[in-house]
Design an enzyme around this catalytic site. Structure first.
Site, PDB file in Angstrom:
ATOM      1  N   GLN A 178      42.984  -7.128  14.231  1.00 32.67           N
ATOM      2  CA  GLN A 178      42.864  -8.061  13.094  1.00 32.67           C
ATOM      3  C   GLN A 178      43.640  -9.362  13.299  1.00 32.67           C
ATOM      4  O   GLN A 178      43.536 -10.276  12.476  1.00 32.67           O
ATOM      5  CB  GLN A 178      43.324  -7.390  11.793  1.00 32.67           C
ATOM      6  CG  GLN A 178      42.367  -6.314  11.271  1.00 32.67           C
ATOM      7  CD  GLN A 178      41.034  -6.862  10.760  1.00 32.67           C
ATOM      8  OE1 GLN A 178      40.900  -8.041  10.431  1.00 32.67           O
ATOM      9  NE2 GLN A 178      40.033  -6.000  10.691  1.00 32.67           N
ATOM     10  N   SER A 198      38.903  -7.296  19.628  1.00 30.44           N
ATOM     11  CA  SER A 198      37.479  -7.136  19.367  1.00 30.44           C
ATOM     12  C   SER A 198      36.892  -8.494  18.983  1.00 30.44           C
ATOM     13  O   SER A 198      37.327  -9.106  18.001  1.00 30.44           O
ATOM     14  CB  SER A 198      37.312  -6.140  18.217  1.00 30.44           C
ATOM     15  OG  SER A 198      35.950  -5.953  17.949  1.00 30.44           O
ATOM     16  N   CYS A 328      41.022   7.711  -4.644  1.00 32.41           N
ATOM     17  CA  CYS A 328      40.771   9.031  -5.203  1.00 32.41           C
ATOM     18  C   CYS A 328      40.564  10.036  -4.070  1.00 32.41           C
ATOM     19  O   CYS A 328      40.324   9.663  -2.931  1.00 32.41           O
ATOM     20  CB  CYS A 328      39.573   9.017  -6.130  1.00 32.41           C
ATOM     21  SG  CYS A 328      38.072   8.546  -5.292  1.00 32.41           S
TER      22      CYS A 328
HETATM   23  N1  PLP Z   1      41.281  -1.580  14.697  1.00 35.41           N
HETATM   24  C1  PLP Z   1      41.241  -2.292  13.568  1.00 35.41           C
HETATM   25  C2  PLP Z   1      42.518  -2.664  12.885  1.00 35.41           C
HETATM   26  C3  PLP Z   1      40.017  -2.711  13.039  1.00 35.41           C
HETATM   27  O1  PLP Z   1      39.990  -3.420  11.899  1.00 35.41           O
HETATM   28  C4  PLP Z   1      38.822  -2.335  13.711  1.00 35.41           C
HETATM   29  C5  PLP Z   1      37.504  -2.700  13.160  1.00 35.41           C
HETATM   30  O2  PLP Z   1      37.273  -2.659  11.975  1.00 35.41           O
HETATM   31  C6  PLP Z   1      38.925  -1.595  14.902  1.00 35.41           C
HETATM   32  C7  PLP Z   1      40.168  -1.240  15.371  1.00 35.41           C
HETATM   33  C8  PLP Z   1      37.707  -1.200  15.681  1.00 35.41           C
HETATM   34  O3  PLP Z   1      37.161  -2.298  16.368  1.00 35.41           O
HETATM   35  P1  PLP Z   1      35.631  -2.286  16.856  1.00 35.41           P
HETATM   36  O4  PLP Z   1      34.784  -2.488  15.657  1.00 35.41           O
HETATM   37  O5  PLP Z   1      35.519  -3.437  17.806  1.00 35.41           O
HETATM   38  O6  PLP Z   1      35.394  -0.996  17.553  1.00 35.41           O
END
Ligand code: PLP
Length: 378
Positions: A178, A198, A328
């Site tokens: 992120q 990513s 929840c």
């Molecule tokens: N780690 C975090 C903090 C993420 O927000 C995400 C994706 O939402 C991922 C890992 C996974 O990444 P990817 O969608 O490229 O597999």
């Protein structure tokens, strides 16, 4: 026109990135493992992309290994620590992405690691003293702590955690999915052995990312086959993805200060408007605190109200895309909201912003939300 406020889930491809990718779909289609000219052109484009990324992050090119995204990078870091670096004990947090937590749970179930969680408070802050105690464990440890949380936006002090790991001879992996492309990372200074990225989180294409693996640390092969990525990750490379990833990171770094300022303004505006329009609004974790959270994420906790049972559906019908999260215990309960003991009777909406959002979109979104809360029920 739709309003897209779900940029922590994924972002829109930048048109400059799109333009850069097209020739690698149409014209330069050779297989980089081929020894002829068509292959060599593509191979050299991949290496240029690797050099660009390494330069931006202050890493060595051979420390960047391309993957299918953040999930594969996180898995590779953890499995490498266990299978190549003899880690037997893993220290993590309850807030990690499932790419981390599910991998660790699987290893624990197979009896390959013991697992410890750092104590946290109801805002999601980590107890650093507890981490120090956990690091006294005699077995070699891996510490896996994300840079920023994707649901509540909390930022962790990975510089400090890296230092603590270094003095305890522990391996440090940080899921930076992120924050790559949104914050500057200087990997020559950060004491991390692994980080994950990513492309689709910073206006690059989906299905491509990379793992940074510090020189001297042994990577375990997850995918066996050809000799791509210096025999560390087999399979014909996602060439257009890799080209797009490097371009997206280049653009992100070029415009980082301007975009950070702009997006923080959007977030501040939303906080201000929500407080003004909706009584009892709160923010989960450190989300409402500019210094302690991602400028791209605002996790809003809204009071119970007639008509607010399906806020995401309501916003969707109003052409606004957002994500939720529920504390929840049934259905798609969020492990993050549970870990901060969020009140299950309240509603959580995660707004996440990008350079493509506008103040008008923020105002309209708050107006639509307020329309539910300001209906007087008899
Ligand atoms: N780690 C975090 C903090 C993420 O927000 C995400 C994706 O939402 C991922 C890992 C996974 O990444 P990817 O969608 O490229 O597999």
């Amino acid at each position: 026109m739709r309003i897209y406020l779900d940029n922590a889930a994924t972002t829109q491809l930048d048109k400059e990135v799109y333009k850069e990718i097209i020739p690698y779909l149409l014209e330069y289609f050779g297989n980089p493992s081929s020894h002829h000219e068509d292959g060599r052109i593509v191979k050299s484009a991949i290496e240029n992309a690797r050099n660009t990324i390494a330069d931006l992050l202050n890493a060595a090119p051979n420390e960047i290994i391309f993957t299918s995204g953040g999930t594969e990078a996180d898995n590779t870091a953890i499995l490498s620590s266990v299978y190549s670096e003899q880690v037997k004990h893993v220290i993590t947090t309850p807030f990690e992405h499932h790419a981390v937590l599910h991998t660790l749970e699987a290893l624990k179930k197979r009896g390959e690691i013991s697992l410890s969680f750092i104590n946290t408070d109801d805002r999601g802050n980590l107890d650093v003293e507890h981490l120090q105690q956990l690091l006294k464990n005699k077995e070699r440890s891996l510490v896996s702590v994300m840079h920023a949380n994707n649901e509540i936006g909390n930022l962790n002090n990975i510089e400090l955690i890296g230092e603590l790991c270094c003095s305890s001879n522990a391996i440090f992996h940080s899921d930076t999915v992120q924050t790559i492309g949104h914050y500057r990372h200087d990997l020559s200074k950060l004491k991390a052995h692994f980080i994950a990225a990513s492309a689709h989180k910073f206006h690059g294409p989906k299905g491509v990312g990379f793992i940074y693996c510090k020189n001297g640390i042994q990577l375990s092969k997850l995918i066996h086959g050809g000799s791509q990525e210096r025999r560390l990750r087999a399979g014909t490379e996602n060439i257009h993805g890799i080209i797009g990833l490097a371009k997206a990171l280049e653009i992100a770094y070029r415009d980082i200060d301007e975009h950070a300022r702009y997006i923080q303004k959007l977030k501040d505006r939303m906080i201000f408007k929500l407080k003004a329009e909706i009584e009892g609004v709160q923010f989960n974790g450190n989300s409402g605190d500019a210094d302690k959270s991602l400028y791209t994420v605002l996790s809003v906790s809204l009071p119970q109200h007639e008509g607010a049972d399906d806020l995401l559906g309501y916003l969707d019908l109003n052409n606004i895309s957002v994500s939720g999260g529920s504390a929840c215990s049934t259905g798609s309960a969020s492990h993050v909201l549970k870990a901060i003991n969020a009140d299950p009777s309240r509603h959580t909406v995660r707004f996440s912003f990008s350079k493509y959002n506008t103040i008008e979109e923020i105002d309209y979104t708050v107006e639509r939300l307020a329309a539910i809360y300001n209906v007087v029920t008899i």
